[in-house]
Design a protein around this motif. Structure first.
Motif, PDB file in Angstrom:
ATOM      1  N   ALA A 739       0.783  -1.287   0.017  1.00 37.07           N
ATOM      2  CA  ALA A 739      -0.154   0.001  -0.115  1.00 37.07           C
ATOM      3  C   ALA A 739       1.130   1.137   0.135  1.00 37.07           C
ATOM      4  O   ALA A 739       0.570   2.329  -0.562  1.00 37.07           O
ATOM      5  CB  ALA A 739      -0.825  -0.076   1.162  1.00 37.07           C
ATOM      6  N   ILE A 740       1.950   1.140   0.682  1.00 40.02           N
ATOM      7  CA  ILE A 740       2.971   2.230   0.863  1.00 40.02           C
ATOM      8  C   ILE A 740       3.632   2.595  -0.388  1.00 40.02           C
ATOM      9  O   ILE A 740       3.540   3.726  -1.054  1.00 40.02           O
ATOM     10  CB  ILE A 740       3.948   2.355   1.848  1.00 40.02           C
ATOM     11  N   GLU A 741       4.091   1.752  -1.356  1.00 39.28           N
ATOM     12  CA  GLU A 741       4.675   1.620  -2.495  1.00 39.28           C
ATOM     13  C   GLU A 741       3.668   2.052  -3.680  1.00 39.28           C
ATOM     14  O   GLU A 741       4.151   3.097  -4.428  1.00 39.28           O
ATOM     15  CB  GLU A 741       5.263   0.443  -3.006  1.00 39.28           C
ATOM     16  N   GLU A 742       2.610   1.626  -3.501  1.00 43.19           N
ATOM     17  CA  GLU A 742       1.347   1.992  -4.517  1.00 43.19           C
ATOM     18  C   GLU A 742       1.019   3.531  -4.489  1.00 43.19           C
ATOM     19  O   GLU A 742       0.482   4.300  -5.439  1.00 43.19           O
ATOM     20  CB  GLU A 742       0.186   1.350  -4.606  1.00 43.19           C
ATOM     21  N   ASN A 743       0.885   4.138  -3.012  1.00 39.05           N
ATOM     22  CA  ASN A 743       0.275   5.442  -2.930  1.00 39.05           C
ATOM     23  C   ASN A 743       1.234   6.599  -2.658  1.00 39.05           C
ATOM     24  O   ASN A 743       1.008   7.814  -3.137  1.00 39.05           O
ATOM     25  CB  ASN A 743      -0.479   5.272  -1.480  1.00 39.05           C
ATOM     26  N   VAL A 744       2.549   6.141  -2.332  1.00 37.04           N
ATOM     27  CA  VAL A 744       3.647   7.215  -2.118  1.00 37.04           C
ATOM     28  C   VAL A 744       4.991   6.913  -2.605  1.00 37.04           C
ATOM     29  O   VAL A 744       5.936   7.947  -2.548  1.00 37.04           O
ATOM     30  CB  VAL A 744       3.782   7.872  -0.534  1.00 37.04           C
ATOM     31  N   GLY A 745       5.093   5.632  -2.992  1.00 38.29           N
ATOM     32  CA  GLY A 745       6.585   5.153  -3.258  1.00 38.29           C
ATOM     33  C   GLY A 745       7.401   4.960  -2.279  1.00 38.29           C
ATOM     34  O   GLY A 745       6.883   4.558  -0.997  1.00 38.29           O
TER      35      GLY A 745
END
Length: 754
Positions: A739-745
């Motif tokens: 979720a972190i990678e998909e939303n903010v990198g």
């Protein structure tokens, strides 16, 4: 008695906004929808004796010009505040817009397009006179100081001074800033000596933006600031077209550690009113935690830190610099401006100059976002001032005077320099004295925070009025209500219009997609006729309203006054317009605090409003506030330091709710996981074992609500440090690396570039 230099801070006996008074109570609102449903006769509305439009002074239309080599459009608007105990109180704000500023004596001086724009926010008994004095004198004093410097500059024998339209083109940045500093200090001395009013406990702020082009031909601005009015820049930062708010000034208040320390060296005290009156403890510290105490705690209820004499309860200024305030000068409250000079580029789109009434409830970014919705700076002024005024009406006992100049930058005519993202390093002090801005010392977060709650005095007044009310104030908010009970069919056009209205409302500004869908589904469209009472003062309400189209006047009955049919004194007009993206919200406070309405709202024209039932509103508010509290806790983690507030909110919105029964193991020590956990409710225990030369040692740590675990997973630094097991049924929020990678990198990359 406590003597305050600013009578803008004095308490009032009447509550302003959507709340209660002594008018005859009924069970519910004036209920426009009920009126149309049962065909009941409308109560006639008497023409207002004091039109609320009389409170507003503004540009007749947007003006176009070239300022300092920049094609601009600009406008201003000033709205007089509402003070229940003094409805005739003068507007203490003033403004300056001077073109052909600092023209030279050359024949071509008519070609000078340098300009001076400023806002002044007066305070104290003679605050209006102090602001007007500064408006009349300060620009001329700057021009005289510039002229003196230009005439003193050496010219070789036989040479004539360069023929240039503007004297400013003959000065360096340092010389011009020196002239501005001299003018501000001279204006302050002149104000002390004037015989027509007393500035002992009165004064004014002064925030100015001067447009000028240097010899190189590049367009520049110089910003001078004394006090806590602000200048901000809306700058395009990426290809999306969105604008980022960049501060062009920093508030000079006790929130800033450098200003606090400077003031304390004079022997003065920095305390809030509640601390002076013994209602809050006094914390004497210059450590790292002091900013948290001042910025997060003291002003949470609208009680800012102030400057006080060592042994007296005066002057009580909530700022550390001003023009005037002769008594406060002894305690370091002086008139030396802080200044920056910077080039303008094609990425710089909006400049807003405004009194602090705008920023009491709105952030810099909110102001830029509102302005960016309009193609006309006059309409942008109307929207920002209206939004600010409406928030004052909802959250306070009064409203401040509110003034704003808005400039749209259309084209850079002169030579353009490379784009500059303005940050702390761009601020240059007016001198090398201790009071100047130091980029390696000053945190931008030391500005006064925008408020989102009622002040303590307003809440006390609200509770008092609730206790006097003869109504049953108990609500059944249906915690287990079914959203389908309130849902009505919506066309795609309806959904788009509701979504636009929600975006324009500060109340719903940072809601997530799920909350937005719930609102769209539950919104009810209501048509109104001119003369309809949408809200009646003193009645219980069950709806929040968003103006879709039309004009709606706010009227307030003062204490003990009986309604003669007019609804009381007009204090504001809500203006709803689809074409102008204006959708003010009203009626929130009575729902949030289970209180009678504080004012009446009457339709001046035919129109439409969207209504949201309190059950839906309170469910959304509860969910939203819980998520916001999570964000406030998470922003302290090192892993999230590289994220903007919007990015962190996006992660919080994407956290998945999980509920575990008692004695359930959530993670095991040594496992390589990919999730971070935040405890919403319940409790857990973390057991960590470590084997050393003396054997194995076990560490036990209790985890409760607002605690978290799995932080080591966020930066991919290793396995879980301990085994976590629930003690009782526990609700958690889980955030995965995916979720972190998909939303903010990458968080690691974000920290590296922060």
């Amino acid at each position: 008695p406590v003597l305050l230099a600013s009578n803008k801070e004095e308490s009032s006996s009447s509550l302003v906004g959507m709340g209660c008074n002594n008018s005859k109570p009924n069970a519910t609102d004036g209920a426009v929808n009920d009126k149309h449903a049962n065909g009941a006769e409308k109560k006639p509305v008497r023409k207002s004796a004091i039109p609320s439009e009389d409170r507003i002074e503004c540009s007749s239309k947007t003006a176009s010009a070239v300022f300092g080599g920049v094609k601009v459009r600009y406008a201003f608007l000033s709205q007089r505040g509402y003070y229940p105990d003094d409805d005739k109180k003068a507007n203490q704000d003033a403004y300056s817009i001077r073109t052909n500023f600092c023209s030279s004596n050359a024949a071509s001086s008519s070609e000078n397009n340098d300009a001076f724009l400023a806002v002044y926010d007066g305070h104290g008994r003679y605050g209006d006179k102090c602001a007007i004095f500064a408006k009349n004198e300060l620009p001329m004093l700057i021009e005289r100081a510039v002229h003196r410097l230009v005439t003193r500059k050496r010219v070789l024998p036989g040479e004539s001074p360069p023929a240039t339209p503007s004297s400013l083109s003959l000065l360096t940045k340092e010389e011009f800033q020196a002239a501005c500093k001299q003018a501000h200090l001279e204006c302050n001395k002149m104000m002390h000596k004037v015989s027509t009013f007393d500035d002992d406990l009165s004064g004014t702020t002064a925030i100015s933006v001067i447009f000028h082009g240097e010899r190189s031909g590049e367009a520049q601005i110089t910003v001078c600031n004394v006090g806590d009015s602000r200048a901000i820049l809306g700058q395009k930062v990426d290809n999306s077209g969105s604008l980022k708010a960049i501060p062009l000034s920093l508030d000079q208040t006790p929130y800033r550690r450098d200003e606090r320390r400077r003031i304390k060296k004079t022997g003065a005290r920095i305390l809030s009113l509640d601390q002076i009156e013994g209602l809050e403890p006094v914390v004497e510290s210059d450590g790292e935690d002091e900013d948290f105490q001042l910025g997060e705690t003291i002003d949470e209820g609208g009680d800012p830190p102030r400057v006080w004499a060592p042994k007296g309860e005066y002057p009580g200024t909530a700022f550390t610099r001003s023009l005037g305030d002769r008594v406060a000068e002894e305690f370091g409250v002086h008139a030396e401006p802080e200044m920056i000079t910077r080039p303008l580029t094609s990425e710089d789109k909006i400049i807003a100059i405004a009194s602090d009434g705008v920023f009491e409830f709105l952030t810099n970014q909110s102001v830029v976002d509102i302005c960016a919705k309009f193609d006309d700076p006059l309409e942008a002024c109307r929207a920002v001032v209206a939004e600010s005024y409406e928030l004052w009406l909802q959250y306070e006992l009064r409203t401040d005077d509110i003034t704003m100049i808005c400039v749209f930058v259309d084209e850079i005519v002169g030579a353009e320099v490379e784009s500059t993202i303005l940050g702390k390093e761009s601020f240059q002090g007016s001198s090398k004295s201790e009071g100047s801005l130091k980029s390696d010392f000053l945190p931008l977060e030391a500005e006064k925070p925008a408020r989102s709650i009622m002040s303590k005095k307003a809440l006390l007044e609200l509770e008092h009025r609730k206790s006097l009310s003869c109504m049953n104030l108990s609500y059944d908010d249906h915690d287990d209500f079914d959203i389908n009970e309130f849902s009505t069919p919506k066309s795609d056009d309806d959904k788009a219009r509701i979504s636009e209205a929600i975006k324009a409302s500060v109340i719903f500004q940072d809601i997530n997609d799920k909350e937005r869908d719930m609102i769209c589904s539950a919104m009810e469209n209501i048509s109104v006729k001119a003369g309809d009472w949408i809200i009646r003062q003193g009645e219980m309400g069950d709806k929040l309203y968003i103006a879709e189209e039309g004009r709606f006047e706010v009227r307030v009955l003062s204490n003990l006054a009986e309604d003669d049919g007019s609804g009381g004194t007009p204090v504001h007009v809500y203006f709803g317009s689809r074409s102008q993206h204006a959708h003010p919200t009203f009626g929130e406070i009575a729902l949030r605090h289970h209180a009678p309405r504080q004012a009446s709202v009457i339709a001046l024209t035919d129109g439409q409003v969207w209504a949201l039932h309190r059950c839906v509103f309170n469910r959304i508010l509860l969910h939203h506030n819980a998520r916001r509290e999570v964000r406030q806790h998470l922003r302290k983690l090192r892993a999230f330091r590289g994220l903007t507030a919007d990015e962190l909110q996006k992660l919080v919105d994407n956290m998945e709710e999980k509920t575990y029964v008692s004695e359930k193991i959530i993670v095991n020590q040594g496992d390589i996981g990919n999730s971070f956990f935040y405890i919403v409710d319940g409790s857990c225990v973390m057991m960590s074992s470590e084997t050393g030369a003396k054997g194995t040692s076990v560490t036990r740590k209790e985890l409760n609500a607002n605690d978290y675990f799995g932080e080591e997973m966020l930066l991919k630094k290793g396995p879980y440090e301990g085994t976590v097991k629930t003690v009782r049924e526990t609700k958690l929020l889980m955030l995965t690396l995916t979720a972190i990678e998909e939303n903010v990198g990458s968080l690691t990359e974000k920290i590296r570039h922060a």
